[in-house]
Design a protein around this motif. Sequence first.
Motif, mmCIF file in Angstrom:
data_model
loop_
_atom_site.group_PDB
_atom_site.id
_atom_site.type_symbol
_atom_site.label_atom_id
_atom_site.label_comp_id
_atom_site.label_asym_id
_atom_site.label_seq_id
_atom_site.Cartn_x
_atom_site.Cartn_y
_atom_site.Cartn_z
ATOM 1 N N ALA A 59 0.830 -1.212 0.000
ATOM 2 C CA ALA A 59 0.000 0.000 0.000
ATOM 3 C C ALA A 59 0.864 1.261 0.000
ATOM 4 O O ALA A 59 0.587 2.215 -0.737
ATOM 5 N N LYS A 60 1.921 1.271 0.811
ATOM 6 C CA LYS A 60 2.775 2.459 0.889
ATOM 7 C C LYS A 60 3.475 2.713 -0.438
ATOM 8 O O LYS A 60 3.530 3.858 -0.931
ATOM 9 N N LYS A 61 4.019 1.662 -1.069
ATOM 10 C CA LYS A 61 4.697 1.854 -2.343
ATOM 11 C C LYS A 61 3.705 2.278 -3.428
ATOM 12 O O LYS A 61 4.009 3.116 -4.273
ATOM 13 N N THR A 62 2.512 1.695 -3.395
ATOM 14 C CA THR A 62 1.490 2.074 -4.375
ATOM 15 C C THR A 62 1.119 3.545 -4.206
ATOM 16 O O THR A 62 0.965 4.272 -5.198
ATOM 17 N N TYR A 63 0.975 3.976 -2.966
ATOM 18 C CA TYR A 63 0.669 5.385 -2.686
ATOM 19 C C TYR A 63 1.750 6.297 -3.266
ATOM 20 O O TYR A 63 1.448 7.300 -3.926
ATOM 21 N N ALA A 89 -7.730 -1.567 1.444
ATOM 22 C CA ALA A 89 -8.096 -1.068 2.768
ATOM 23 C C ALA A 89 -6.941 -0.298 3.409
ATOM 24 O O ALA A 89 -7.151 0.757 4.031
ATOM 25 N N GLU A 90 -5.725 -0.800 3.269
ATOM 26 C CA GLU A 90 -4.560 -0.108 3.822
ATOM 27 C C GLU A 90 -4.331 1.245 3.141
ATOM 28 O O GLU A 90 -3.955 2.224 3.786
ATOM 29 N N LEU A 91 -4.570 1.279 1.830
ATOM 30 C CA LEU A 91 -4.425 2.544 1.105
ATOM 31 C C LEU A 91 -5.438 3.576 1.590
ATOM 32 O O LEU A 91 -5.115 4.757 1.748
ATOM 33 N N LEU A 92 -6.663 3.146 1.826
ATOM 34 C CA LEU A 92 -7.694 4.066 2.301
ATOM 35 C C LEU A 92 -7.372 4.592 3.698
ATOM 36 O O LEU A 92 -7.759 5.713 4.054
ATOM 37 N N LEU A 93 -6.655 3.783 4.493
ATOM 38 C CA LEU A 93 -6.215 4.265 5.798
ATOM 39 C C LEU A 93 -5.143 5.345 5.647
ATOM 40 O O LEU A 93 -5.081 6.292 6.433
ATOM 41 N N LEU A 94 -4.300 5.190 4.622
ATOM 42 C CA LEU A 94 -3.275 6.201 4.361
ATOM 43 C C LEU A 94 -3.889 7.498 3.852
ATOM 44 O O LEU A 94 -3.459 8.591 4.199
ATOM 45 N N ASP A 95 -4.892 7.354 2.975
ATOM 46 C CA ASP A 95 -5.511 8.512 2.335
ATOM 47 C C ASP A 95 -6.894 8.080 1.854
ATOM 48 O O ASP A 95 -7.010 7.183 1.016
#
Length: 214
Positions: A59-63, A89-95
């Motif tokens: 998720a972090k690298k994709t962001y 889901a992890e991406l949505l938590l990031l942003d």
Amino acid sequence: PLILDRQITQQVDLPLVGRIWLGIDASGEGKDTTRWVARDRFMAKVIATETTSNDKTIAKKTYDIIKELGIKPQDVVVGSFGVGADVRAELLLLDHTMDIQTVQEQSEPTGDDYLNKRAEMCFRGRDWLIRGGALAGDEFKKEVTTFQYKNNARGKKQILDKPHLKETLGRSPDRADAFFMTFAYDDSLDMHSNDSAQGRVIWKTTQNDLNAGI
């Protein structure tokens, strides 16, 4: 074979331009590798690799990739199986704006000619390549040409399963899997025109090209 070596155009690694689609073949902590493949209307290339991943690192690298390349979240697709199921889901938590798309490869296709979504994605990718879309990288091309299909008893196109591909290739086709995911949804079919753009020559396509023997 899904597509022959001679039907694929190879390109040097050029910057991507315009609208960009991103496919993610997510792997966990096993032997397979997580790959990110991005393409514009003209070329596809591997832009990131992780040998050991989990949902948070993917998720972090994709962001970071989305921000760096200016990709719209709706143009990002990850498989909704294994570790990939939790990436969105992890991406949505990031942003909360990072509402990327997921795809279940065994789900129902849009077209009647295919057994499942996986076959539909692969044949859309085949059409894009025959129309002049290019790949950057020898290993990338090798993986794509490993894909095979058959017509099942009902006459629907079916891609041979991943264990068969792994046996043929000697590894998981991570690059190719990520590439074909960029064709998961109808709005990913923004095919290039018959004109040259950004110094890249795009060939005119006829119905004979798309129906070429394979």
